[in-house]
Design a protein around this motif. Structure first.
Motif, PDB file in Angstrom:
ATOM      1  N   TRP A   1       0.816  -1.215   0.000  1.00  0.00           N
ATOM      2  CA  TRP A   1       0.000   0.000   0.000  1.00  0.00           C
ATOM      3  C   TRP A   1       0.848   1.262   0.000  1.00  0.00           C
ATOM      4  N   ASN A   2       2.077   1.200   0.466  1.00  0.00           N
ATOM      5  CA  ASN A   2       2.933   2.389   0.439  1.00  0.00           C
ATOM      6  C   ASN A   2       3.368   2.634  -0.997  1.00  0.00           C
ATOM      7  N   ARG A   3       2.785   3.660  -1.611  1.00  0.00           N
ATOM      8  CA  ARG A   3       3.087   3.985  -3.002  1.00  0.00           C
ATOM      9  C   ARG A   3       3.983   5.190  -3.115  1.00  0.00           C
ATOM     10  N   VAL A   4       4.638   5.578  -2.032  1.00  0.00           N
ATOM     11  CA  VAL A   4       5.500   6.761  -2.058  1.00  0.00           C
ATOM     12  C   VAL A   4       6.836   6.439  -2.725  1.00  0.00           C
TER      13      VAL A   4
ATOM     14  N   ALA B   1       7.049   9.835  -4.370  1.00  0.00           N
ATOM     15  CA  ALA B   1       8.074  10.567  -3.616  1.00  0.00           C
ATOM     16  C   ALA B   1       8.541  11.821  -4.346  1.00  0.00           C
ATOM     17  N   PRO B   2       8.788  11.774  -5.680  1.00  0.00           N
ATOM     18  CA  PRO B   2       9.188  13.020  -6.353  1.00  0.00           C
ATOM     19  C   PRO B   2       8.159  14.129  -6.242  1.00  0.00           C
ATOM     20  N   ALA B   3       6.865  13.773  -6.108  1.00  0.00           N
ATOM     21  CA  ALA B   3       5.841  14.805  -5.971  1.00  0.00           C
ATOM     22  C   ALA B   3       5.997  15.564  -4.654  1.00  0.00           C
ATOM     23  N   TYR B   4       6.401  14.855  -3.591  1.00  0.00           N
ATOM     24  CA  TYR B   4       6.620  15.537  -2.316  1.00  0.00           C
ATOM     25  C   TYR B   4       7.809  16.500  -2.411  1.00  0.00           C
TER      26      TYR B   4
ATOM     27  N   ARG C   1      -4.896   9.332  -2.311  1.00  0.00           N
ATOM     28  CA  ARG C   1      -4.092  10.183  -1.436  1.00  0.00           C
ATOM     29  C   ARG C   1      -2.793  10.585  -2.135  1.00  0.00           C
ATOM     30  N   GLU C   2      -2.153   9.643  -2.813  1.00  0.00           N
ATOM     31  CA  GLU C   2      -0.923   9.965  -3.516  1.00  0.00           C
ATOM     32  C   GLU C   2      -1.203  10.762  -4.782  1.00  0.00           C
TER      33      GLU C   2
END
Length: 604
Positions: free
Chosen positions: A106-109, A294-297, A320-321
């Motif tokens: 579920w962690n798609r970061v 992660a690049p979006a953050y 959410r992502e």
């Protein structure tokens, strides 16, 4: 900036080989014309009988071993110096190394491959403490060095210089690798930066091999390397690869060159889609493809996008992502080009090249940290200058220079994307390793002692130039970015979570509950692993089956894994076992409200 004479001494090599291969009358053989050699104008290509004499230098190979041992020793010492202390910006790497799940997690970061690699390696050897994971990272960095050395050899064969001394080339690469501060620091942390450098070297080496001559095996290696890059790197390697392919296709190359390349890209994209379309073994259907966010953050911080309010964060993990990409796009449209250029320069000079990653190392004094930062800039600048010179020597498969342009454009985009999407300092470490492999490719065609002083001078010029460019923005007085802030867990909770999971893990109910809660924290997406949280909640339920707080935790863990039916069944069983339990009734009501809101998100 064209340093071909500095890097290869091509003219002197021509004289030497002509003398070694006389013509029919005992006269020196004439060098082939440009038309005969098939080389582009202004460059000659070596023929089989015209290659420079190879030199076997035992001292060079001994230097490879000695400098390799020095580099490993420095990395081991660095890891032991860092010890069990974990900074917030590296905590997510350790959490995933200790609790990572499968490719459909579920962690798609972040891409799942890095966490899976370190977790499997740690489980195989029983290495689960922070220091042991740092040493595992050192071993992975040595494997990345092997990929870098392979890239150097492949590039040297494609520059048209010939292999005069592979040992000297590899010795130079290992020496720089051993002393490069950023590569030393990245080798002690189980994060994506450590893995992507080696993956980038594998991809570029496969591209150069395929460009030198086709073949089924080389095509398979090309497609496999593309797939590895997309699965392991996500957008950080997908965008450079896409730009490089587009630049190659600009002049509309022959179908025999374009179709195999496009087929390799299609196979890799299919593998990435298969991995990115989440589906696990819990009966959940595969979802739509979504790249790691992660690049979006990192880009959200770059463009100044405000974080979403907790009440506006979608319940569905995938949506959410997706919302992070939407926030970046919205903020991007409100910024001007000069503002964005200034922000990008600040991010490069102050946030990535200022040595923020070295602040985690207990050094004797601030002066030593400054010296370490300047050494890092000096080495990086010299290597980049050498790589620019070598890239100018890469011979294209045809007379067009666009294939070489695709490689250069891909490397430039790789650097820009790494900086724009950075979520921790040291994000340029993968780029540094790939550039080092390219630069080392030009050293294999050099003769011993020939113009060595000029090469050292050119290296020094590149290093001093980067040092001077980096010092200029600091005069503005803008403080560097604080990497320990949101979206990471506040108040050092990420480091506390690592301490909970490391070693044998939590042994009592309190520890299991704390671990489960922090692994489900919706405001800390970097360390959010719902599958691991469910495992801890189940253990806590076995240790304290009658505790209402533990039962409530288990229901929430089921919900965070989108297993609402199992959560509802457990809550109903809990309520049936104690009909007067108010927490059970409240939990069941909350579960119903959660399901209704989730349906409203799916059907707005």
């Amino acid at each position: 900036m064209y340093l071909a004479p500095v890097m290869n001494d091509q003219s002197s090599a021509t004289d030497a080989t002509s003398a070694m291969h006389p013509g029919p009358a005992g006269e020196p053989a004439e060098a082939p014309s440009e038309a005969e050699s098939g080389a582009p104008p202004g460059r000659r290509r070596w023929r089989r009988g015209d290659a420079p004499q190879r030199v076997f230098d035992p001292g060079a190979w001994l230097g490879v071993l000695v400098f390799g041992a020095v580099g490993i020793g420095l990395r081991v010492g660095w890891a032991l110096r860092l010890g069990e202390d974990v900074r917030a910006w590296e905590a997510d790497g350790f959490v995933r190394a200790l609790a990572a799940q499968g490719l459909g997690a579920w962690n798609r970061v972040f891409p799942a491959l890095t966490g899976m690699l370190f977790r499997e390696a740690g489980a195989a050897g029983g290495w689960t403490t922070v220091v042991e994971l740092r040493l595992v990272s050192v071993a992975v960095s040595v494997a990345a060095l092997v990929a870098c050395l392979d890239l150097a050899v492949v590039v040297s064969r494609d520059t048209g210089l010939g292999l005069r001394s592979v040992g000297r080339s590899l010795r130079w690469v290992v020496l720089v690798w051993a002393l490069h501060p950023t590569l030393i620091d990245a080798a002690t942390r189980p994060t994506e930066e450590l893995l992507l450098g080696g993956v980038g070297c594998i991809v570029l080496a496969s591209i150069v091999r395929w460009g030198a001559g086709g073949g089924a095996l080389r095509w398979v290696l090309l497609a496999a390397s593309f797939g590895l890059a997309l699965v392991a790197g996500g957008l950080l390697l997908a965008l450079p690869l896409a730009v490089g392919v587009l630049v190659f296709l600009i002049p509309v190359p022959r179908m025999g060159s374009a179709l195999p390349l496009l087929a390799a890209v299609a196979v890799a994209a299919g593998a990435w889609w298969y991995v990115g379309a989440r589906g696990d073994g819990n009966g959940l259907p595969p979802g739509p493809f979504r790249p790691p966010s992660a690049p979006a953050y990192g880009a959200a911080d770059l463009v100044g996008a405000p974080p979403p309010h907790p009440t506006r964060i979608p319940l569905d993990p995938d949506r959410r992502e997706d919302s992070m990409f939407g926030l970046v796009a919205e903020a991007w449209g409100q910024r001007t080009v000069p503002w964005m250029v200034g922000r990008m320069l600040d991010r490069v000079m102050l946030d990535q090249l200022a040595g923020a990653q070295f602040e985690a190392v207990p050094l004797p004094s601030p002066l030593s940290r400054t010296v370490l930062t300047l050494l890092d800039l000096f080495v990086r600048g010299g290597v980049i200058l050498f790589a620019v010179a070598v890239s100018a020597l890469l011979r294209p498969k045809t007379e067009s220079a666009w294939p070489r342009g695709g490689v250069v454009a891909g490397l430039i985009v790789m650097a820009l994307v790494s900086v724009a999407g950075a979520v921790r300092p040291g994000a340029l470490a993968p780029f540094d390793l790939v550039v080092l492999g390219v630069a080392g490719g030009g050293m294999a065609g050099t003769g011993a002692g020939r113009r060595a002083g000029v090469r050292r001078f050119a290296f020094a010029v590149g290093g001093l130039l980067l040092c001077s460019l980096t010092l200029a923005p600091r005069l503005t007085g803008r403080p560097p970015r604080v990497w320990d802030g949101p979206p990471r867990q506040p108040n050092a909770q990420g480091a506390d979570l690592v301490r909970l999971l490391a070693g044998d893990g939590p042994q009592d109910v309190v520890g299991q509950v704390q671990a489960a809660n922090r692994l489900m924290e919706i405001e800390s997406p970097f360390t959010r692993i719902p599958e691991a949280a469910l495992e801890h909640a189940l253990v806590a339920t076995e240790l304290a089956p009658t505790e209402d707080a533990v039962s409530e935790l288990l229901v929430r863990a089921y919900v965070e894994n989108q297993r609402l039916d199992e959560g509802k069944d457990f809550a109903e069983t809990w309520l049936a076992s104690d009909g007067t339990s108010r927490p059970a009734r409240v939990t069941l009501d909350w579960l119903g409200a959660y399901a209704r809101r989730l349906r409203s998100e799916s059907n707005p």
